[in-house]
Write a protein that holds these residues in place. Structure first.
Motif, PDB file in Angstrom:
ATOM      1  N   ILE A 128     -24.754  17.491  -3.237  1.00 14.51           N
ATOM      2  CA  ILE A 128     -24.408  18.905  -2.416  1.00 14.51           C
ATOM      3  C   ILE A 128     -24.301  18.182  -0.899  1.00 14.51           C
ATOM      4  CG2 ILE A 128     -25.175  20.689  -1.337  1.00 14.51           C
ATOM      5  CD1 ILE A 128     -26.550  21.562  -4.059  1.00 14.51           C
ATOM      6  N   LEU A 129     -25.090  17.352  -0.624  1.00 17.66           N
ATOM      7  CA  LEU A 129     -24.973  16.648   0.748  1.00 17.66           C
ATOM      8  C   LEU A 129     -23.574  15.925   0.998  1.00 17.66           C
ATOM      9  CD1 LEU A 129     -28.693  15.841   1.578  1.00 17.66           C
ATOM     10  CD2 LEU A 129     -27.368  17.624   2.437  1.00 17.66           C
ATOM     11  N   ARG A 130     -23.236  15.557   0.029  1.00 17.08           N
ATOM     12  CA  ARG A 130     -21.940  14.400  -0.070  1.00 17.08           C
ATOM     13  C   ARG A 130     -21.020  15.526   0.101  1.00 17.08           C
ATOM     14  NH1 ARG A 130     -23.728  11.602  -4.763  1.00 17.08           N
ATOM     15  NH2 ARG A 130     -25.496  10.567  -4.117  1.00 17.08           N
ATOM     16  N   MET A 131     -20.876  16.570  -0.374  1.00 13.98           N
ATOM     17  CA  MET A 131     -19.575  17.552  -0.336  1.00 13.98           C
ATOM     18  C   MET A 131     -19.020  17.568   1.211  1.00 13.98           C
ATOM     19  SD  MET A 131     -20.429  20.521  -2.836  1.00 13.98           S
ATOM     20  CE  MET A 131     -20.680  20.492  -4.484  1.00 13.98           C
ATOM     21  N   PRO A 132     -17.746  17.532   0.820  1.00 17.62           N
ATOM     22  CA  PRO A 132     -17.009  17.770   2.543  1.00 17.62           C
ATOM     23  C   PRO A 132     -17.163  19.319   2.949  1.00 17.62           C
ATOM     24  CG  PRO A 132     -15.518  17.276   0.972  1.00 17.62           C
ATOM     25  CD  PRO A 132     -16.641  17.173   0.072  1.00 17.62           C
ATOM     26  N   VAL A 133     -17.343  19.494   4.216  1.00 25.18           N
ATOM     27  CA  VAL A 133     -17.258  21.024   4.591  1.00 25.18           C
ATOM     28  C   VAL A 133     -16.138  21.242   4.930  1.00 25.18           C
ATOM     29  CG1 VAL A 133     -18.638  22.480   6.186  1.00 25.18           C
ATOM     30  CG2 VAL A 133     -20.036  20.745   5.188  1.00 25.18           C
TER      31      VAL A 133
END
Length: 97
Positions: free
Chosen positions: A92-97
């Protein structure tokens, strides 16, 4: 509409309620995790009590081996679940925002 497709549609409609979860027996995610944590703690406590009884000479060695095997399996399961949760969080932290 031929007879076979009508029959298939009726069978599908009849089996549809079996595929939906029962609303009266819907366990909550929090309750499931709480029950799993209680089971884990109970398993470790039983193993500890059996080990203490064995040290005092009151327990069967077979019971000690069984309790230790159960506690080892419980710890390995908890570690595997923890690793999956950490892996999902990192994803989830690696997902682009």
């Amino acid at each position: 509409m031929d007879v076979r497709s009508l029959y298939a549609a009726q069978k599908y409609a009849a089996s549809l309620p079996a595929m939906e979860p029962d609303a009266t027996q819907k366990p909550s995610l929090q309750g499931s995790f709480a029950q799993a944590a209680q089971d884990f703690v109970g398993t470790l406590r039983e193993a500890e009590q059996t080990a203490q009884q064995n040290m005092a000479g009151d327990a069967d060695p077979h019971a000690l081996v069984e309790a230790l095997a159960q506690s080892e399996l419980a710890v390995e399961t908890v570690v595997a679940v923890r690793n999956k949760v950490v892996e999902a969080y990192q994803e989830i932290l690696r997902m682009p925002v």
